[in-house]
Write an enzyme that holds these catalytic residues in place. Structure first.
Site, PDB file in Angstrom:
ATOM      1  N   TYR A  76      46.723  29.054  33.081  1.00  0.00           N
ATOM      2  CA  TYR A  76      46.313  30.653  32.123  1.00  0.00           C
ATOM      3  C   TYR A  76      47.080  31.559  33.046  1.00  0.00           C
ATOM      4  CZ  TYR A  76      43.592  35.046  31.056  1.00  0.00           C
ATOM      5  OH  TYR A  76      43.263  36.025  30.837  1.00  0.00           O
TER       6      TYR A  76
ATOM      7  N   GLY B  50      32.225  34.814  28.290  1.00  0.00           N
ATOM      8  CA  GLY B  50      31.168  35.563  27.769  1.00  0.00           C
ATOM      9  C   GLY B  50      29.894  35.122  27.733  1.00  0.00           C
TER      10      GLY B  50
ATOM     11  N   GLY C 216      28.268  34.828  30.775  1.00  0.00           N
ATOM     12  CA  GLY C 216      27.542  35.411  31.795  1.00  0.00           C
ATOM     13  C   GLY C 216      27.856  34.658  33.154  1.00  0.00           C
TER      14      GLY C 216
ATOM     15  N   TYR D 130      36.384  43.305  35.506  1.00  0.00           N
ATOM     16  CA  TYR D 130      35.889  43.610  36.985  1.00  0.00           C
ATOM     17  C   TYR D 130      35.540  45.193  37.223  1.00  0.00           C
ATOM     18  CZ  TYR D 130      38.135  39.134  38.370  1.00  0.00           C
ATOM     19  OH  TYR D 130      38.294  37.759  38.843  1.00  0.00           O
TER      20      TYR D 130
END
Length: 159
Positions: free
Chosen positions: A27, A95, A97, A133
């Site tokens: 990534y 997404g 949590g 963040y």
């Protein structure tokens, strides 16, 4: 979405952690930079000289992410801090949590340990992470530049 749980990683998680490290490196466009192997993860995170800590994030018993952190020190505060080395959640669980749960888990460790800071680095092009963040309340430290010495440069300077 299944309930997210976080547990302390064990030496039996070395292969899993290495898999997540490789996924994160892909990534971050740095797959070739991963130089460790399962034995290296086992020794560095779980051996007698280990200085870092690892967490595994699960949903319905399936590992979906991990975090690695270690303690640092602030001379200005006269207190330890925590540095987050890696935080990774598999793409299909983003997404859910899970990332927030991992970050909050480490924040609670920092607060319980009377740490003065919780810090990490993020690539300047990683806009989803930056937004995540900042939404959590973190602030970039734009006045600081990270320097690194590694490999042959480190050996030559030390020599």
């Amino acid at each position: 979405m299944a309930a997210v749980t976080i547990r302390v990683a064990t030496a039996d998680d070395a292969a899993l952690i290495l898999r997540f490290i490789r996924e994160l490196a892909i990534y971050e466009r740095a797959e070739a930079s991963v130089q460790t192997d399962e034995a290296g993860i086992r020794a560095s995170l779980f051996g007698p000289e280990a200085k870092a800590h690892a967490l595994i994030c699960e949903a319905d018993g399936v590992a979906i992410g991990y975090a690695v952190y270690f303690y640092n020190y602030s001379t200005w505060l006269g207190r330890n801090g925590i540095y987050l080395e890696d935080l990774y959640v598999s793409p299909e669980y983003r997404g859910s949590g899970a990332g927030k749960a991992l970050l909050q888990h480490i924040a609670r460790i920092a607060v319980a340990g009377n740490c003065g800071r919780f810090e990490w680095s993020v690539l300047d092009w990683n806009e989803p992470a930056i937004q995540f963040y900042e939404a959590a309340g973190a602030k970039p430290q734009s006045e600081w530049t990270v320097y690194r010495m590694e490999g042959e440069a480190l050996k030559a300077f030390a020599g």
